[in-house]
Design a protein around this motif. Structure first.
Motif, PDB file in Angstrom:
ATOM      1  N   ASN A 107     -11.943   0.402  -3.538  1.00  0.00           N
ATOM      2  CA  ASN A 107     -10.656   0.725  -4.155  1.00  0.00           C
ATOM      3  C   ASN A 107     -10.772   1.151  -5.614  1.00  0.00           C
ATOM      4  O   ASN A 107      -9.811   1.689  -6.170  1.00  0.00           O
ATOM      5  CB  ASN A 107      -9.725  -0.481  -4.048  1.00  0.00           C
ATOM      6  N   LEU A 131     -10.025   6.540   1.729  1.00  0.00           N
ATOM      7  CA  LEU A 131      -9.190   5.360   1.960  1.00  0.00           C
ATOM      8  C   LEU A 131      -8.627   5.311   3.379  1.00  0.00           C
ATOM      9  O   LEU A 131      -8.570   4.240   3.994  1.00  0.00           O
ATOM     10  CB  LEU A 131      -8.063   5.319   0.923  1.00  0.00           C
ATOM     11  N   SER A 151       1.280   3.441  -3.496  1.00  0.00           N
ATOM     12  CA  SER A 151       0.181   4.052  -4.250  1.00  0.00           C
ATOM     13  C   SER A 151       0.434   5.522  -4.596  1.00  0.00           C
ATOM     14  O   SER A 151       0.240   5.934  -5.748  1.00  0.00           O
ATOM     15  CB  SER A 151      -1.136   3.907  -3.481  1.00  0.00           C
ATOM     16  N   SER A 198       0.781  -1.239   0.000  1.00  0.00           N
ATOM     17  CA  SER A 198       0.000   0.000   0.000  1.00  0.00           C
ATOM     18  C   SER A 198       0.811   1.286   0.000  1.00  0.00           C
ATOM     19  O   SER A 198       0.293   2.346  -0.356  1.00  0.00           O
ATOM     20  CB  SER A 198      -0.927   0.021   1.230  1.00  0.00           C
TER      21      SER A 198
END
Length: 475
Positions: free
Chosen positions: A288, A314, A34, A31
């Protein structure tokens, strides 16, 4: 004296620190990058689609290694395999940090994917040390919650590092965390080898990896908009089916198979795997993919930037899962893993439906329903599905079901991104770019698939060995 009293609290605490460090090291790979993808594309002289392929390679490799490394850890030692995964991941991270072109980056990301089964292996190690169902459930919730994101801090930290020190600093940070995790595991984690006298079925690994790899690659091609060779693309599921048939035939003849066919025929196996697949398919691309898209869509959506989308959607989603996960794990042994899971699944279905009808028109409602999905899926459903993979696995082959369940999670993520955005595009009006019909249709498709997962969950047997009777009310 109960089993947990035999394990000193200090030992359990240090073990949790080691296992959490390992899970954090893995999650950063998943993650933290990103916010760095655009910068990586510029600095490596390529486009966003190619850089996005590096993420696909990582998750595909993670899914494939998850199929057999948990079983290998049963045989040669879970601590040994966990340290080995982290060490190989660190090597891949260094390669990615030093990448001079996108091909070198691909190599690094694929190597990093060896850490795919970190969460199931750490849960197996935890269960070996903690026998008390309530305490294990709580600790399981803490560890598994990391898998949903480190309270959003990972993405924010990644954005800050990229902005101030370039994308390579993100990989160097991952390397440092991996080294710290290796030290913690070496010092504080005990070894366990429940199947130490068994030979590893490497012959079975090959056709299984080819089978699942073919299906994952097929889904990745479907999710990409390009003019690829469709003959090759549609040959992939045929290869996948043929390889699985070969795997099944081989496993029926081997004395110590990777996955005994009799276990796959049990409801505790196939019902859980199908439930995981359907649940992941129904929810993953909603948050997502569709939510992130409509949040940034200036015509049909709310026109937010990528930074505000992460901050308002998020991050709260991840924080909600982080907070709720330990409580869900604590409740599971008393109220039942399946009962707790179904509460989460129902909440996810309701939240997705409200999002589809109201959230697409209202930013506050979209934020609230995204947080609700963080509670119901990331904090409850995801925790319970991971936990069931551990507590329903056979005692003589404890690594088999967690490995396959991890593969089902990854396969479900691929199917989700292949189906839900396609439904959204199918129902999007070319004549009216301000219409939200496509987004609503994609979300409702996710809700419908989640309902199928909810129905399938009733075929999963209760893990009675991991549950305790609720205390009787005092008179």
């Amino acid at each position: 004296m109960n089993a947990i009293a035999q394990k000193p609290a200090v030992r359990v605490g240090s073990l949790m620190v080691a296992l959490l460090a390992a899970c954090v090291a893995f999650q950063l790979n998943a993650s933290m990058l990103s916010p760095a993808l655009v910068t990586m594309a510029k600095e490596l002289n390529t486009d966003d689609a190619t850089i996005g392929l590096s993420q696909t390679m990582f998750f595909t490799a993670a899914a494939l290694f998850s199929l057999f490394l948990p079983r290998l850890s049963d045989i040669i030692g879970r601590k040994r395999v966990l340290v080995g995964m982290l060490a190989i991941m660190a090597v891949g991270t260094v390669i990615a940090a030093l990448a001079v072109n996108v091909e070198m980056l691909f190599v690094g990301r694929i190597i990093q994917g060896v850490t795919g089964p970190v969460v199931p292996v750490t849960l197996l190690m935890l269960r070996n040390e903690i026998q008390d169902p309530k305490r294990y459930g709580t600790m399981m919730g803490v560890i598994t919650a990391v898998n949903g994101g480190i309270a959003g801090i990972d993405a924010l930290a990644g954005g800050w590092l990229v902005a101030n020190h370039g994308f390579r600093s993100v990989f160097w940070t991952m390397t440092v965390v991996a080294v710290i995790a290796i030290v913690f595991v070496l010092v504080w984690a005990p070894e366990s080898r429940p199947s130490k006298d068994t030979k590893m079925d490497w012959l079975g690994v090959v056709p299984l990896v080819v089978s699942i790899g073919s299906f994952l690659t097929f889904l990745n091609f479907l999710g990409a908009v390009n003019d690829g060779n469709w003959f090759i693309i549609w040959a992939l599921p045929v290869i996948g089916l043929a390889s699985f048939w070969a795997f099944w035939a081989l496993e029926s003849k081997i004395a110590a198979p990777l996955i005994p066919p009799r276990y796959l025929k049990q409801r505790s196996s196939w019902a859980l795997l199908v439930t995981t697949l359907l649940t992941m398919t129904g929810v993953f691309a909603v948050v997502n993919g569709l939510v992130a898209s409509i949040a940034q869509n200036a015509e049909a959506g709310f026109g937010l930037g990528a930074d505000l989308t992460s901050l308002w959607f998020l991050m709260p989603y991840a924080v909600a899962g982080w907070i709720v996960g330990p409580f869900a794990g604590r409740l599971a042994p008393t109220f039942g893993y399946l009962n707790v899971m179904r509460v989460g699944m129902l909440g996810t279905i309701v939240g997705t439906i409200v999002m589809a009808f109201v959230g697409v028109h209202s930013l506050p409602v979209l934020i609230v329903t995204t947080i609700l999905l963080g509670i119901t899926y990331a904090g409850i459903g995801n925790i319970m599905l991971n936990g069931l993979g551990i507590v329903l696995s056979p005692k003589d082959n404890p690594g088999f079901l967690p490995g396959l369940n991890a593969g089902a999670f990854n396969l479900g993520a691929g199917v989700s991104f292949a189906i839900l955005p396609a439904v959204q595009l199918l129902f999007t009006s070319a004549d009216d770019p301000t219409s939200t019909t496509g987004y609503s249709a994609g979300m409702l498709a996710g809700a419908a698939i989640s309902i199928l997962g909810f129905a399938m969950s009733f075929l999963i047997p209760a893990p009675t060995d991991a549950e305790v009777a609720a205390p009787a009310p005092s008179k």
